[in-house]
Design a protein around this motif. Structure first.
Motif, PDB file in Angstrom:
ATOM      1  N   TYR A   2       0.564  -1.031  -0.302  1.00  0.00           N
ATOM      2  CA  TYR A   2       0.116   0.111   0.233  1.00  0.00           C
ATOM      3  C   TYR A   2       1.064   1.319   0.026  1.00  0.00           C
ATOM      4  O   TYR A   2       2.028   1.072   0.900  1.00  0.00           O
ATOM      5  N   GLU A   3       0.455   2.141  -1.168  1.00  0.00           N
ATOM      6  CA  GLU A   3       0.955   3.835  -1.343  1.00  0.00           C
ATOM      7  C   GLU A   3       0.280   4.328  -0.426  1.00  0.00           C
ATOM      8  O   GLU A   3      -0.893   4.537  -0.482  1.00  0.00           O
ATOM      9  N   HIS A   4       1.168   5.361   0.376  1.00  0.00           N
ATOM     10  CA  HIS A   4       0.210   5.924   1.269  1.00  0.00           C
ATOM     11  C   HIS A   4       0.968   7.508   0.839  1.00  0.00           C
ATOM     12  O   HIS A   4       1.996   7.503   1.312  1.00  0.00           O
ATOM     13  N   ALA A   5       0.586   8.604  -0.086  1.00  0.00           N
ATOM     14  CA  ALA A   5       0.951   9.713  -0.338  1.00  0.00           C
ATOM     15  C   ALA A   5      -0.233  11.263   0.606  1.00  0.00           C
ATOM     16  O   ALA A   5      -0.995  10.589   0.551  1.00  0.00           O
ATOM     17  N   GLU A   6       1.252  11.033   1.410  1.00  0.00           N
ATOM     18  CA  GLU A   6       0.426  13.064   2.756  1.00  0.00           C
ATOM     19  C   GLU A   6       0.142  14.181   0.809  1.00  0.00           C
ATOM     20  O   GLU A   6       1.094  14.237  -0.053  1.00  0.00           O
ATOM     21  N   LEU A   7      -0.986  14.073   0.781  1.00  0.00           N
ATOM     22  CA  LEU A   7      -1.146  15.511  -0.285  1.00  0.00           C
ATOM     23  C   LEU A   7      -1.007  16.919   0.367  1.00  0.00           C
ATOM     24  O   LEU A   7      -2.847  16.647   1.291  1.00  0.00           O
ATOM     25  N   ARG A   8      -0.903  17.989   0.596  1.00  0.00           N
ATOM     26  CA  ARG A   8      -0.764  19.258   1.633  1.00  0.00           C
ATOM     27  C   ARG A   8      -1.322  19.722   0.138  1.00  0.00           C
ATOM     28  O   ARG A   8      -0.205  20.387  -0.781  1.00  0.00           O
ATOM     29  N   LEU A   9      -2.922  20.921   0.210  1.00  0.00           N
ATOM     30  CA  LEU A   9      -2.909  21.221  -0.605  1.00  0.00           C
ATOM     31  C   LEU A   9      -2.777  22.434  -0.684  1.00  0.00           C
ATOM     32  O   LEU A   9      -3.094  22.872   0.842  1.00  0.00           O
ATOM     33  N   HIS A  10      -2.700  23.337  -1.351  1.00  0.00           N
ATOM     34  CA  HIS A  10      -3.330  24.980  -1.281  1.00  0.00           C
ATOM     35  C   HIS A  10      -4.209  25.300  -0.684  1.00  0.00           C
ATOM     36  O   HIS A  10      -5.540  24.512  -1.033  1.00  0.00           O
ATOM     37  N   PRO A  11      -4.938  26.019  -0.100  1.00  0.00           N
ATOM     38  CA  PRO A  11      -6.111  26.250   0.800  1.00  0.00           C
ATOM     39  C   PRO A  11      -7.445  26.119  -0.226  1.00  0.00           C
ATOM     40  O   PRO A  11      -7.554  26.982  -0.849  1.00  0.00           O
ATOM     41  N   GLY A  12      -8.130  26.184   0.468  1.00  0.00           N
ATOM     42  CA  GLY A  12      -9.342  25.733  -0.265  1.00  0.00           C
ATOM     43  C   GLY A  12      -9.705  24.489  -1.486  1.00  0.00           C
ATOM     44  O   GLY A  12     -11.056  25.340  -2.002  1.00  0.00           O
ATOM     45  N   VAL A  13      -8.544  24.057  -1.942  1.00  0.00           N
ATOM     46  CA  VAL A  13      -8.895  23.478  -3.126  1.00  0.00           C
ATOM     47  C   VAL A  13      -9.071  22.055  -2.866  1.00  0.00           C
ATOM     48  O   VAL A  13      -9.383  21.193  -4.328  1.00  0.00           O
ATOM     49  N   GLY A  14      -9.907  21.078  -1.788  1.00  0.00           N
ATOM     50  CA  GLY A  14      -9.786  20.039  -1.530  1.00  0.00           C
ATOM     51  C   GLY A  14     -11.214  19.382  -2.274  1.00  0.00           C
ATOM     52  O   GLY A  14     -11.495  18.238  -2.929  1.00  0.00           O
ATOM     53  N   VAL A  15     -12.328  20.591  -2.212  1.00  0.00           N
ATOM     54  CA  VAL A  15     -13.303  20.097  -2.828  1.00  0.00           C
ATOM     55  C   VAL A  15     -13.078  19.933  -4.907  1.00  0.00           C
ATOM     56  O   VAL A  15     -13.234  19.262  -5.319  1.00  0.00           O
ATOM     57  N   ARG A  16     -12.122  21.077  -5.357  1.00  0.00           N
ATOM     58  CA  ARG A  16     -11.208  20.342  -6.619  1.00  0.00           C
ATOM     59  C   ARG A  16     -10.672  19.116  -6.924  1.00  0.00           C
ATOM     60  O   ARG A  16     -10.712  18.443  -7.575  1.00  0.00           O
ATOM     61  N   LEU A  17      -9.468  18.874  -5.168  1.00  0.00           N
ATOM     62  CA  LEU A  17      -9.131  17.378  -5.546  1.00  0.00           C
ATOM     63  C   LEU A  17     -10.113  16.207  -5.603  1.00  0.00           C
ATOM     64  O   LEU A  17      -9.632  15.459  -6.874  1.00  0.00           O
ATOM     65  N   GLU A  18     -11.134  16.270  -5.185  1.00  0.00           N
ATOM     66  CA  GLU A  18     -11.847  14.943  -4.845  1.00  0.00           C
ATOM     67  C   GLU A  18     -12.142  15.280  -5.906  1.00  0.00           C
ATOM     68  O   GLU A  18     -12.802  13.579  -7.136  1.00  0.00           O
ATOM     69  N   ALA A  19     -12.966  15.937  -6.962  1.00  0.00           N
ATOM     70  CA  ALA A  19     -13.698  15.582  -7.944  1.00  0.00           C
ATOM     71  C   ALA A  19     -12.292  15.954  -9.309  1.00  0.00           C
ATOM     72  O   ALA A  19     -12.925  14.843  -9.894  1.00  0.00           O
ATOM     73  N   ASP A  20     -11.385  15.667  -9.641  1.00  0.00           N
ATOM     74  CA  ASP A  20     -10.215  15.491  -9.934  1.00  0.00           C
ATOM     75  C   ASP A  20      -9.845  14.121 -10.035  1.00  0.00           C
ATOM     76  O   ASP A  20      -9.929  13.148 -10.655  1.00  0.00           O
ATOM     77  N   PHE A  21     -10.254  13.946  -8.938  1.00  0.00           N
ATOM     78  CA  PHE A  21      -9.035  12.461  -8.446  1.00  0.00           C
ATOM     79  C   PHE A  21     -10.650  11.274  -8.605  1.00  0.00           C
ATOM     80  O   PHE A  21      -9.952  10.707  -9.769  1.00  0.00           O
ATOM     81  N   ALA A  22     -12.085  11.939  -8.671  1.00  0.00           N
ATOM     82  CA  ALA A  22     -12.394  10.795  -8.701  1.00  0.00           C
ATOM     83  C   ALA A  22     -13.025  11.440 -10.982  1.00  0.00           C
ATOM     84  O   ALA A  22     -13.061   9.412 -10.769  1.00  0.00           O
ATOM     85  N   ALA A  23     -12.303  11.471 -11.642  1.00  0.00           N
ATOM     86  CA  ALA A  23     -12.474  11.979 -12.878  1.00  0.00           C
ATOM     87  C   ALA A  23     -11.287  10.958 -13.463  1.00  0.00           C
ATOM     88  O   ALA A  23     -11.148  10.122 -14.402  1.00  0.00           O
ATOM     89  N   ALA A  24      -9.926  10.697 -12.741  1.00  0.00           N
ATOM     90  CA  ALA A  24      -8.874  10.300 -12.579  1.00  0.00           C
ATOM     91  C   ALA A  24      -8.763   8.533 -12.102  1.00  0.00           C
ATOM     92  O   ALA A  24      -7.228   8.371 -12.297  1.00  0.00           O
ATOM     93  N   ARG A  25      -9.365   8.415 -11.449  1.00  0.00           N
ATOM     94  CA  ARG A  25      -8.652   7.097 -10.508  1.00  0.00           C
ATOM     95  C   ARG A  25      -9.248   6.074 -11.388  1.00  0.00           C
ATOM     96  O   ARG A  25      -8.280   5.418 -11.422  1.00  0.00           O
ATOM     97  N   HIS A  26      -9.659   6.261 -12.470  1.00  0.00           N
ATOM     98  CA  HIS A  26      -9.282   4.666 -13.544  1.00  0.00           C
ATOM     99  C   HIS A  26      -7.728   4.932 -13.395  1.00  0.00           C
ATOM    100  O   HIS A  26      -7.451   4.002 -14.620  1.00  0.00           O
ATOM    101  N   LEU A  27      -7.340   6.040 -13.691  1.00  0.00           N
ATOM    102  CA  LEU A  27      -6.031   5.603 -14.351  1.00  0.00           C
ATOM    103  C   LEU A  27      -4.773   5.045 -13.670  1.00  0.00           C
ATOM    104  O   LEU A  27      -4.013   4.644 -14.116  1.00  0.00           O
ATOM    105  N   LEU A  28      -5.152   5.236 -12.295  1.00  0.00           N
ATOM    106  CA  LEU A  28      -4.226   4.394 -11.473  1.00  0.00           C
ATOM    107  C   LEU A  28      -5.017   3.018 -11.568  1.00  0.00           C
ATOM    108  O   LEU A  28      -3.908   2.195 -11.890  1.00  0.00           O
ATOM    109  N   LEU A  29      -6.482   2.684 -11.677  1.00  0.00           N
ATOM    110  CA  LEU A  29      -7.144   1.014 -12.108  1.00  0.00           C
ATOM    111  C   LEU A  29      -6.366   0.867 -13.124  1.00  0.00           C
ATOM    112  O   LEU A  29      -6.778  -0.816 -13.069  1.00  0.00           O
ATOM    113  N   GLU A  30      -5.649   1.726 -14.416  1.00  0.00           N
ATOM    114  CA  GLU A  30      -6.171   0.837 -15.070  1.00  0.00           C
ATOM    115  C   GLU A  30      -4.512   0.415 -15.226  1.00  0.00           C
ATOM    116  O   GLU A  30      -3.984  -0.240 -16.668  1.00  0.00           O
ATOM    117  N   ALA A  31      -3.520   0.730 -14.863  1.00  0.00           N
ATOM    118  CA  ALA A  31      -1.738   1.121 -14.364  1.00  0.00           C
ATOM    119  C   ALA A  31      -1.729  -0.536 -13.908  1.00  0.00           C
ATOM    120  O   ALA A  31      -2.692  -0.841 -13.054  1.00  0.00           O
TER     121      ALA A  31
END
Length: 102
Positions: A3-32
């Protein structure tokens, strides 16, 4: 399983955008090659901090094979703009290498 654990420290207030972008890009990891799971967890006690938890068959699937794939570049382009620094990554053994306290 590793298990890879990557701690992501974000620019203030961008968590909702990260969550949306992750949801759209998650398949890229699962296809690897070697990737078996991928999830993004929001910290409950540190604002603007997330944990990316990815399950790999072997450590080499993440550290040697994944970096050279198109999925790696595309996933990084989706996630890293939200981060203030390079993620802190630690690998953990799972299943056959796991232990329990007791």
């Amino acid at each position: 399983m590793i298990y890879e654990h990557a701690e992501l420290r974000l620019h203030p207030g961008v968590g909702v955008r990260l969550e949306a972008d992750f949801a759209a890009a998650r398949h890229l990891l699962l296809e690897a090659p070697g990737c078996r799971s991928a999830e993004l967890l929001r910290s409950v006690d540190h604002a603007d901090t997330y944990l990316l938890r990815v399950g790999w068959e072997r450590l080499e699937d993440h550290t040697e094979i994944f970096p050279g794939t198109p999925q790696s570049k595309a996933f990084a382009e989706a996630v890293t703009p939200h981060c203030v620094a390079r993620p802190r990554v630690v690998h953990y053994a799972g299943e056959e290498g796991s232990t329990t306290a007791g």
